[in-house]
Write a protein that holds these residues in place. Structure first.
Motif, short mmCIF file in Angstrom:
data_model
loop_
_atom_site.label_atom_id
_atom_site.label_comp_id
_atom_site.label_asym_id
_atom_site.label_seq_id
_atom_site.Cartn_x
_atom_site.Cartn_y
_atom_site.Cartn_z
N ASP A 167 0.82 -1.22 0.00
CA ASP A 167 0.00 0.00 0.00
C ASP A 167 0.84 1.26 0.00
N LEU A 168 1.82 1.29 0.90
CA LEU A 168 2.60 2.52 1.05
C LEU A 168 3.37 2.88 -0.22
N PRO A 169 4.19 1.97 -0.78
CA PRO A 169 4.90 2.37 -2.01
C PRO A 169 3.96 2.64 -3.18
N ASN A 170 2.83 1.96 -3.20
CA ASN A 170 1.91 2.15 -4.32
C ASN A 170 1.27 3.53 -4.29
N VAL A 171 0.79 3.94 -3.12
CA VAL A 171 0.09 5.22 -3.02
C VAL A 171 1.07 6.38 -2.84
N LEU A 172 2.09 6.14 -2.04
CA LEU A 172 3.00 7.24 -1.70
C LEU A 172 3.87 7.64 -2.89
N THR A 173 4.45 6.66 -3.56
CA THR A 173 5.38 7.00 -4.65
C THR A 173 5.02 6.33 -5.96
N ASN A 174 3.99 5.51 -5.95
CA ASN A 174 3.60 4.72 -7.12
C ASN A 174 4.78 3.88 -7.63
N GLY A 175 5.57 3.44 -6.69
CA GLY A 175 6.73 2.59 -7.04
C GLY A 175 7.93 3.37 -7.53
N GLY A 176 7.78 4.67 -7.70
CA GLY A 176 8.84 5.46 -8.32
C GLY A 176 9.77 6.11 -7.33
N PRO A 177 10.75 6.84 -7.77
CA PRO A 177 11.04 7.14 -9.19
C PRO A 177 11.52 5.90 -9.95
N GLY A 178 10.99 5.72 -11.13
CA GLY A 178 11.26 4.48 -11.88
C GLY A 178 10.63 3.32 -11.16
N THR A 179 11.46 2.38 -10.77
CA THR A 179 10.95 1.27 -9.95
C THR A 179 11.68 1.24 -8.61
N ALA A 180 12.19 2.38 -8.20
CA ALA A 180 13.08 2.44 -7.03
C ALA A 180 12.41 2.00 -5.74
N THR A 181 11.11 2.27 -5.58
CA THR A 181 10.47 1.93 -4.31
C THR A 181 9.52 0.74 -4.44
N GLU A 182 9.57 0.09 -5.56
CA GLU A 182 8.66 -1.05 -5.73
C GLU A 182 9.05 -2.21 -4.82
N SER A 183 8.05 -2.73 -4.14
CA SER A 183 8.28 -3.95 -3.36
C SER A 183 7.90 -5.14 -4.24
N LEU A 184 8.15 -6.35 -3.74
CA LEU A 184 7.83 -7.54 -4.54
C LEU A 184 6.34 -7.63 -4.83
N THR A 185 5.53 -7.31 -3.84
CA THR A 185 4.08 -7.39 -4.05
C THR A 185 3.63 -6.36 -5.08
N LEU A 186 4.20 -5.16 -4.99
CA LEU A 186 3.84 -4.13 -5.97
C LEU A 186 4.34 -4.52 -7.36
N HIS A 187 5.50 -5.15 -7.41
CA HIS A 187 6.02 -5.66 -8.68
C HIS A 187 5.01 -6.64 -9.29
N ALA A 188 4.56 -7.58 -8.46
CA ALA A 188 3.58 -8.56 -8.94
C ALA A 188 2.31 -7.84 -9.43
N TYR A 189 1.91 -6.82 -8.68
CA TYR A 189 0.69 -6.09 -9.04
C TYR A 189 0.85 -5.32 -10.35
N THR A 190 2.01 -4.68 -10.52
CA THR A 190 2.19 -3.87 -11.74
C THR A 190 2.22 -4.77 -12.99
N ILE A 191 2.88 -5.92 -12.88
CA ILE A 191 2.89 -6.76 -14.09
C ILE A 191 1.56 -7.51 -14.25
N TRP A 192 0.81 -7.65 -13.18
CA TRP A 192 -0.55 -8.20 -13.30
C TRP A 192 -1.44 -7.21 -14.05
#
Lengths: 235, 381
Positions: free
Chosen positions: B318-343
């Motif tokens: 939740d936090l990286p998704n809403v706070l930074t949207n995984g960015g800048p680039g993919t710098a703050t993406e967690s594994l779950t957010l990674h799974a979500y983005t490619i889903w």
């Protein structure tokens, strides 16, 4: 000693000296500020107009900005259903899942503590059948979702293969368990008779351990990893 | 009306009830455990198998709909060796002297621990194999972390998630323990602090993310005077990779410190006073009382709460998704957010493969943690 005072012959470890109390309060109020300030900001933002939110840091109501109930009016009157529906969903899901979890969890916990279970052929068979059914259902559901006959045929074939694979693994693990049990019984008998059988290979603590069933144990571990449970992990 | 029954009626009732009770006793074990087993099968095993199958498939569009095509380990190969590798594992840079020193120190520690176990009195064959396996996996992870963080490289989602978990859990534990030790004192108003400290845990993580998004804004946020004082109003710290990661970590620490605080507070409050009083009478200092008495006794609670937080921490989204949207680039993406983005990009198989990699990592970390720490902690207590 800072935390001790003798009172009428007894020892108290709960009394705090003035300097210790002061330092404690400083630390506690510091963290209270860390906790409450974001919440305060959240609260005052709820009484701001979008213009006030985007216009700059306005911290104190009636001085920096004029509080308004516009946002509350918007969610409770303009959106109304779109607000109450999620609230109701949250309430229903939260209460229902908690009730079910507590009920089933306490029943299972009570049973595991008070009753003895043995993994017999019936339980293993049921488990295998349940897993096979789950696999078939899964493939069926996937095929159903795609709505393609070709996919359905391919998936059905895959389902049969996976079911057979699952059953094969289970039967294999069962055979391993039976073999291990047989070996284990003989080994324990020999140990009782003080026979020196592989004294260096067998770890000293292993006499207290049961030979584990490979498939259920592995699945149990996987499930425990999935759920954050620790009891299934091998030691 | 009299409620007394005749002895004969009672005997009849007892005769009728005895076989029923006996039967109930026989089936009780099944009745108690079966609902939980069925639920686990339906909601754990079934999704586990589903996602396993999906992770071995690729979703393709075809006439009239979509189809899942079985592709074997292609999704995993793509993550570990293929096009998704920079996203998942990161990009390694040339090793720096600091990186080499850190690697040597950590590998030396691993070697020492293995040597100590292998030549110690409690060694077992299974234990040795387990430790060798754990050391190999941990060594690989350490190599990955050092090569992507302590170099000019770029960490992938796996390393970023490990950083989140390590930093968050460590800081949360230290803060939670410190606060619990402060609140457990008999201070006036401690009930107020106890309630206030629990508040962050009651807010939804999405709300916390929006909250910290506002707080992190250097030009319109409440900390504007502070940034203005240091001349940083034109700097957006969430556009810097480590600044953005720090923002995510601060949000997570703010929200989940109360959880550790309340568990440790409960553990400390239930400790018997006799030992502490005896130590105090013997002249022990406050620090000695903590290290020798309080800390060992709360170790079981500590290890459990840390384990829970580690597992939960790996699932941060939740936090990286809403706070930074995984960015800048993919710098703050967690594994779950990674799974979500490619889903979201309809790579369902790749998403399931990432989820399975997460499961493997969490299981490994959990097993290693339990085997290395929890048993000893419980024994020490």
């Amino acid at each position: 000693m800072a935390i001790i005072r003798r009172r009428r012959g007894s020892v108290s470890t709960t009394t705090v000296t003035i300097p210790a109390m002061t330092l404690s309060y400083i630390a506690l109020f510091a963290w209270t500020f860390v906790v409450l300030f974001p919440l305060y900001w959240l609260a005052i933002t709820a009484f701001k107009t979008p213009l006030d939110v985007n216009g700059g840091p306005f911290c104190i109501p009636w001085r920096d900005f004029q509080p308004t109930l516009d946002s509350w009016h918007y969610i409770f009157f303009d959106l109304r259903e779109d607000t109450f529906r999620p609230y109701l969903n949250t309430l229903v899901v939260g209460l229902t899942s908690t009730a079910i979890t507590v009920l089933l969890g306490s029943m299972a916990a009570y049973a595991l503590v008070r009753m003895r279970y043995r993994v017999g052929f019936g339980a293993i068979g049921s488990f295998v059948v349940a897993v096979a059914i789950a696999v078939v259902l899964l493939i069926g559901a996937a095929a159903d979702q795609t709505g393609i006959e070709k996919s359905l045929r391919a998936s059905s074939k895959r389902a049969r293969q996976l079911s057979l694979f699952t059953i094969g693994c289970s039967v294999l693990s069962l055979r391993i368990r039976i073999s291990f049990n047989s070996v284990w019984r003989q080994f324990k008998r020999l140990r009782r008779e003080n026979a020196a059988l592989f004294p260096k290979i067998v770890p000293p603590r292993s006499s207290n351990r049961n030979v584990t069933l490979p498939l259920p144990h592995g699945l149990f571990c996987t499930d425990c990893g999935w759920n954050g449970d620790q009891y299934g992990w091998p030691r | 009306m009299s409620l007394h029954a005749s002895p004969r009626a009672l005997r009849t009732a007892a005769a009728w009830w005895r076989p029923v009770a006996s039967r109930l006793d026989r089936v009780a074990s099944g009745v108690f455990i079966l609902p939980a087993v069925v639920v686990i099968l339906a909601f754990s095993i079934f999704p586990l198998l589903t996602s396993l199958y999906v992770s071995l498939s690729r979703l393709g569009f075809s006439q009239g709909g979509v189809e899942l095509k079985f592709v074997g380990f292609d999704n995993y190969r793509k993550l570990l060796f293929g096009i998704d590798r920079p996203h998942f594992l990161g990009v390694a840079g040339p090793l720096t002297p600091i990186g080499i020193a850190v690697l040597l120190a950590i590998y030396g520690l691993f070697a020492y621990l293995l040597y100590r176990y292998a030549f110690g009195p409690n060694r077992t064959l299974g234990g040795l194999i387990g430790r060798l396996l754990a050391t190999a996996i941990a060594g690989t992870l350490v190599w990955l972390i050092v090569n992507t963080i302590l170099t000019s490289g770029r960490p992938g989602t796996l390393v970023v998630t490990i950083v989140y978990v390590s930093v968050d859990v460590a800081v949360q534990y230290l803060l939670g323990l410190g606060l619990a030790l402060l609140v457990v004192q008999h201070l006036p108003g401690r009930r107020f602090f106890r309630v206030v400290f629990l508040l962050p845990m009651m807010i939804t993580p999405v709300g916390v993310a929006y909250l910290f998004r506002m707080l992190a804004d250097t030009s319109k946020g409440p900390l504007y005077p502070l940034w203005a004082h240091f001349g940083l109003t034109d700097v957006s710290w969430v556009t810097n990779p480590w600044g953005a990661r720090l923002a995510v970590m601060i949000g997570d620490i703010w929200q989940w410190t109360p959880f550790i605080f309340i568990v440790l507070l409960a553990a400390i409050e239930t400790l018997p006073h006799e030992l502490t009083e005896a130590a105090v009478v013997d002249g022990a200092t406050r620090l000695q009382v903590f290290w020798r008495i309080t800390f060992p006794q709360i170790l079981p609670a500590t290890t459990t709460v840390v384990l829970i937080r580690i597992i939960e921490g790996f699932k941060i989204v939740d936090l990286p998704n809403v706070l930074t949207n995984g960015g800048p680039g993919t710098a703050t993406e967690s594994l779950t957010l990674h799974a979500y983005t490619i889903w979201r990009a309809l790579d369902i198989g790749g998403s399931a493969a990432v989820a399975y990699m997460l499961l493997i990592v969490v299981t490994f970390v959990g097993i290693a943690y339990v085997n290395l720490f929890r048993g000893r902690a419980t024994a020490a207590a």
